[in-house]
Design an enzyme around this catalytic site. Structure first.
Site, PDB file in Angstrom:
ATOM      1  N   ASP A  48       0.831  -1.201   0.000  1.00  0.00           N
ATOM      2  CA  ASP A  48       0.000   0.000   0.000  1.00  0.00           C
ATOM      3  C   ASP A  48       0.869   1.256   0.000  1.00  0.00           C
ATOM      4  OD1 ASP A  48      -2.373  -1.334  -0.018  1.00  0.00           O
ATOM      5  OD2 ASP A  48      -2.800  -1.087   2.109  1.00  0.00           O
ATOM      6  N   ARG A  79      -1.978  -0.955  -8.387  1.00  0.00           N
ATOM      7  CA  ARG A  79      -3.304  -0.493  -7.990  1.00  0.00           C
ATOM      8  C   ARG A  79      -3.289   1.029  -8.111  1.00  0.00           C
ATOM      9  NH1 ARG A  79      -4.090  -1.271  -2.070  1.00  0.00           N
ATOM     10  NH2 ARG A  79      -4.412  -3.469  -2.569  1.00  0.00           N
ATOM     11  N   ALA A  83      -5.973   9.196  -0.393  1.00  0.00           N
ATOM     12  CA  ALA A  83      -6.838   9.454   0.764  1.00  0.00           C
ATOM     13  C   ALA A  83      -6.110  10.103   1.936  1.00  0.00           C
ATOM     14  CB  ALA A  83      -7.472   8.143   1.229  1.00  0.00           C
ATOM     15  N   THR A  92     -11.777   2.293  -7.322  1.00  0.00           N
ATOM     16  CA  THR A  92     -12.670   3.443  -7.334  1.00  0.00           C
ATOM     17  C   THR A  92     -14.113   2.995  -7.134  1.00  0.00           C
ATOM     18  OG1 THR A  92     -13.384   5.366  -8.627  1.00  0.00           O
ATOM     19  CG2 THR A  92     -13.005   3.345  -9.844  1.00  0.00           C
ATOM     20  N   HIS A  93     -14.924   3.909  -6.576  1.00  0.00           N
ATOM     21  CA  HIS A  93     -16.371   3.715  -6.520  1.00  0.00           C
ATOM     22  C   HIS A  93     -17.079   4.733  -7.426  1.00  0.00           C
ATOM     23  CE1 HIS A  93     -14.879   2.134  -2.623  1.00  0.00           C
ATOM     24  NE2 HIS A  93     -15.763   1.199  -2.840  1.00  0.00           N
ATOM     25  N   ARG A 113     -10.250   7.801   7.551  1.00  0.00           N
ATOM     26  CA  ARG A 113     -10.023   8.121   6.139  1.00  0.00           C
ATOM     27  C   ARG A 113     -11.224   7.720   5.285  1.00  0.00           C
ATOM     28  NH1 ARG A 113      -4.716   6.694   7.649  1.00  0.00           N
ATOM     29  NH2 ARG A 113      -4.876   4.565   6.863  1.00  0.00           N
TER      30      ARG A 113
END
Length: 305
Positions: free
Chosen positions: A132, A182, A187, A224-225, A286
């Protein structure tokens, strides 16, 4: 108001006193919507259900910013245990790790030793590990470590954040490593010296990064949303005759569950990011910063207490 709320929750996400209190009180105040439990065994049950629905997962043992080798070793031990649990239960899941929980801020020797232990376990059990990305101040070091490890392991990927000015250059440099990336919007709270302040600029850069990495031929996870961003990826798929085996959509546990299933039913690979553990506070703040609807959900949960 949305900007004020975002900044407030990002500020709170770094509060050490609140983090300590959160660990003591467990998954309270709506956190259980976004966090799948305190143990990998609890999270595994959620992963199995998602697998049954045609969704895959990446699991993340929550924790960050450790400053002693003992804590870093404990996080490493848990990551290896998570890999072994994934394999034992035959789950379709990867593992995501934050290198600040594995010793990034302690020394190179510590973080490399811990990462190699995790990657060796992943290689043994055929589990991919994604590093990450954290705040901008650790971006350069994270990418340098990734490049070193990528030369040794083919089961490691990492994350690039579209809101940073530097990311286009990073993506171009990483192309020679045939990376598994990714791509996210980002954020963390960053200054306008290193990050785009306007959403429109972030979105434009995000689209550019997605298209470039796909056309490079690298495996791309689009996290993503955002409906418009997903439509954009579908458009790229048609225009450039992209193989669906080259990319996937990634979404967060507890957010837009029905839409995740819808995309999977359409034949897209959808991976759900599933965090677990006691150290849930920073992650949860977050998530609240990202969408006002999440704040309303938590407030409703508190009122029911």
């Amino acid at each position: 108001m949305e900007t004020v709320m975002r900044n407030l929750f990002l500020f709170l996400s770094k509060n050490k006193t609140m983090t300590k209190m959160a660990k003591e009180h467990g998954l309270k105040f709506g956190a259980s919507r976004f966090v799948a439990g305190t143990t990998i065994e609890e999270a595994s049950k959620k992963i199995a259900r998602l697998n049954d629905e045609g969704l895959c997962a990446t699991v993340d043992f929550l924790g960050e910013f450790v400053n002693c080798e003992k804590e870093a070793k404990a996080a490493t031990d848990e990551s290896v245990h998570a890999i072994e649990t994934i394999a034992k239960n035959g789950l379709d899941s990867e593992l995501s790790v934050k290198m600040t929980s594995l010793g990034l801020d302690i020394s190179d020797d510590v973080v490399f030793a811990n990462m190699r232990r995790i990657l060796d376990a992943g290689k043994k059990h055929d589990v991919t590990i994604t590093i990450d990305m954290e705040d901008e101040s650790r971006c350069e070091k994270t990418l340098e470590i990734f490049k070193t490890l990528r030369k040794e392991y083919d089961n490691v990927g990492t994350v690039l954040q579209a809101y940073l000015y530097r990311t286009l250059g990073d993506l171009q440099i990483l192309n020679e490593y045939n990376p598994y990336l990714r791509l996210v919007k980002g954020a963390y709270k960053e200054s306008d010296e290193v990050a785009f302040a306007d959403k429109e600029d972030v979105d434009e850069n995000y689209r550019h990064l997605i298209k470039l990495n796909l056309l490079y031929g690298n495996y791309t996870a689009i996290a993503t949303h955002d409906d418009s961003m997903i439509r954009y990826v579908k458009k790229l798929e048609k225009e450039h005759n992209l193989d669906r085996k080259q990319f996937e959509f990634q979404m967060l546990y507890g957010i837009r569950n029905d839409f995740q299933k819808q995309l999977a039913d359409e034949g897209y690979r959808v991976r759900v990011y599933i965090p677990y553990g006691q150290d849930w506070y920073g992650y949860n703040m977050r998530r609240l910063a990202e969408r006002p609807a999440n704040v309303l959900f938590v407030l409703k949960g508190i009122m029911k207490k």
